[in-house]
Design an enzyme around this catalytic site. Structure first.
Site, PDB file in Angstrom:
ATOM      1  N   SER A 180       1.190   5.980   2.355  1.00 42.87           N
ATOM      2  CA  SER A 180       2.031   4.973   2.655  1.00 42.87           C
ATOM      3  C   SER A 180       2.321   4.091   2.387  1.00 42.87           C
ATOM      4  O   SER A 180       3.385   4.896   1.339  1.00 42.87           O
ATOM      5  CB  SER A 180       0.662   3.830   3.324  1.00 42.87           C
ATOM      6  OG  SER A 180       0.759   2.278   4.107  1.00 42.87           O
ATOM      7  N   THR A 181       2.362   3.110   1.225  1.00 42.20           N
ATOM      8  CA  THR A 181       3.377   2.918   0.922  1.00 42.20           C
ATOM      9  C   THR A 181       3.337   3.190  -0.311  1.00 42.20           C
ATOM     10  O   THR A 181       2.461   3.454  -1.552  1.00 42.20           O
ATOM     11  CB  THR A 181       3.352   1.241   0.154  1.00 42.20           C
ATOM     12  OG1 THR A 181       3.456   0.045   1.924  1.00 42.20           O
ATOM     13  CG2 THR A 181       4.273   0.645  -0.366  1.00 42.20           C
ATOM     14  N   HIS A 206       3.090   6.609   7.057  1.00 41.13           N
ATOM     15  CA  HIS A 206       3.008   4.932   8.422  1.00 41.13           C
ATOM     16  C   HIS A 206       4.758   5.395   7.773  1.00 41.13           C
ATOM     17  O   HIS A 206       5.134   4.731   7.018  1.00 41.13           O
ATOM     18  CB  HIS A 206       2.373   4.465   6.882  1.00 41.13           C
ATOM     19  CG  HIS A 206       0.836   3.939   7.473  1.00 41.13           C
ATOM     20  ND1 HIS A 206       0.033   3.473   6.242  1.00 41.13           N
ATOM     21  CD2 HIS A 206      -0.101   4.615   7.989  1.00 41.13           C
ATOM     22  CE1 HIS A 206      -0.901   3.621   6.698  1.00 41.13           C
ATOM     23  NE2 HIS A 206      -1.569   3.905   7.888  1.00 41.13           N
ATOM     24  N   MET A 299      -1.468   1.042   0.686  1.00 44.15           N
ATOM     25  CA  MET A 299      -2.157  -0.160   0.952  1.00 44.15           C
ATOM     26  C   MET A 299      -3.169  -0.258   1.930  1.00 44.15           C
ATOM     27  O   MET A 299      -2.797   0.055   3.016  1.00 44.15           O
ATOM     28  CB  MET A 299      -0.837  -1.250   1.352  1.00 44.15           C
ATOM     29  CG  MET A 299      -1.909  -2.936   1.209  1.00 44.15           C
ATOM     30  SD  MET A 299      -2.872  -3.297  -0.288  1.00 44.15           S
ATOM     31  CE  MET A 299      -1.226  -4.172  -1.136  1.00 44.15           C
ATOM     32  N   ASP A 302      -6.708   2.590   5.085  1.00 43.24           N
ATOM     33  CA  ASP A 302      -6.663   4.123   7.026  1.00 43.24           C
ATOM     34  C   ASP A 302      -6.832   5.201   6.170  1.00 43.24           C
ATOM     35  O   ASP A 302      -6.640   5.842   5.021  1.00 43.24           O
ATOM     36  CB  ASP A 302      -5.208   3.804   7.236  1.00 43.24           C
ATOM     37  CG  ASP A 302      -5.157   4.289   8.277  1.00 43.24           C
ATOM     38  OD1 ASP A 302      -6.252   4.716   9.094  1.00 43.24           O
ATOM     39  OD2 ASP A 302      -3.328   4.936   8.620  1.00 43.24           O
TER      40      ASP A 302
END
Length: 368
Positions: A180-181, A206, A299, A302
């Protein structure tokens, strides 16, 4: 009460500056301490006010947002959330911004700006909060080297040590990556080291609709393997990496002896679409002990529970360590779930995986 997150908004649109300021100031834990209509004004404001996060538009007068970001990350690294227009060019520029060190981005609506930004308010403030705790690093000087930057040189370096050693196992093994991030650069770091005969790789990062096409194209130009967006129903082949298209769910299924991609309009899982949980659960069910899991920076949680399911089904899993993560949330949760076989710095994950695959190849040859 803890100190508020102090934000400077940099955008050439007075309307956008006003809207973003209002959205930020509505939050109990943050405040807009200043706005700037171009990067030169912003530069002085940053020196004077020392913000925790800045939001930065891409197209502005006097200095392009990307040029400003590059200088900022070399001279005074700090958390930046880009405000990008959702166009083909906007997606390409956003990929460049993430490469330069921006923590994340928000896709600015092209029409209905006031209502559109207010609809995105929760997303905007969530990304500012994540940026405020992100580990930001100085942009490397090698970005503009003649070899084509970090990706090009890393890809070339990996070839002599790994190429043509993995093919015998490639059709049955499957590498699954979640991020993600900070994940776009972390994924690049892994993929540029993978040899041309790598097992197939499936990836969920993401990302909203409209940006994964540019992401895949950029990686494809840097890697020995072929990198593309996944298409529903296509066979998953060795030497290829498949990225979940933004705004869809992506998982793997089996058709006879082959793995196939399933891309659909399933609901968000853990608030995400695409979701790492969806991809990793399918790997646990379909691939089992032939899977390798890799959890990178991001973050939230997930994919953590599903990565444990992968491990219970026999996969071997790598998790990025805290020191090299932009945000340690998803890796931390994977470790807490007992899903990690190895926790490694980002730069060591691909080489550890290649060594393990090579060892499996050698064992197979000795049996033969």
């Amino acid at each position: 009460m803890s100190r508020k997150i102090r934000v400077i908004v940099v955008d050439d649109s007075a309307l956008v500056r006003s809207l973003l300021s209002e959205i930020i100031n509505r939050q109990r834990d943050m405040e807009c301490i200043g706005t700037a209509n171009d990067p030169l004004v912003a530069r002085e404001m940053i020196r004077e006010l020392n913000p925790d996060v800045i939001t930065l538009d891409v197209e502005m007068p006097r200095m392009d947002g990307i040029d400003f970001l590059g200088r900022l990350m070399r001279l005074r690294p700090m958390p930046v959330v880009m405000i990008s227009t959702l166009t083909e060019r906007g997606a390409e520029v956003t990929m460049k911004a993430l490469e330069l060190g921006a923590v994340d981005f928000v896709a600015k609506p092209r029409v209905g700006l006031a209502s559109g930004l207010n609809d995105l308010a929760a997303q905007i403030v969530d990304k500012i909060r994540v940026a405020a705790v992100a580990q930001v690093r100085r942009a490397p000087a090698r970005e503009n080297t003649p070899s084509g930057g970090a990706g090009g040189s890393a890809g070339v370096a990996a070839a002599p040590t790994a190429s043509a050693l993995l093919g015998r196992l490639s059709t049955e093994k499957l590498i699954c990556i979640g991020a993600s991030t900070g994940g776009t650069e972390a994924i690049k770091e892994v993929l540029v080291q993978m040899p041309a005969d790598s097992p197939a790789i499936v990836i969920t990062q993401h990302m909203p609709p409209g940006f994964t096409t540019s992401f895949a194209a950029r990686l494809n130009g840097l890697c020995q393997i072929t990198v593309k967006e996944a298409l529903n129903g296509e066979r998953i082949l060795p030497g290829h990496a498949y990225i979940a298209p933004g705004g869809t769910q992506f998982h793997v299924a089996r058709s006879g002896a082959n793995y196939v991609a399933v891309v659909d309009d399933g609901p968000p899982v853990n608030r995400h679409k695409p979701s790492v949980e969806v991809l990793f659960k399918s790997a646990a069910a379909v691939v089992g002990r032939n899977a390798f899991g890799i959890m990178l920076t991001g973050m939230g949680n997930d994919g953590a529970a599903a990565m444990r399911e992968m491990k219970d089904a026999g996969s071997y899993n790598y998790v990025q360590d805290e020191a090299t993560c932009i945000v340690f949330g998803m890796p931390r949760e994977a470790i807490a779930h007992g899903a990690a076989d190895e926790v490694l710095p980002l730069g060591q994950i691909a080489s550890a995986l290649i060594a393990r695959l090579r060892g499996a190849t050698d064992r197979l040859h000795h049996r033969i």
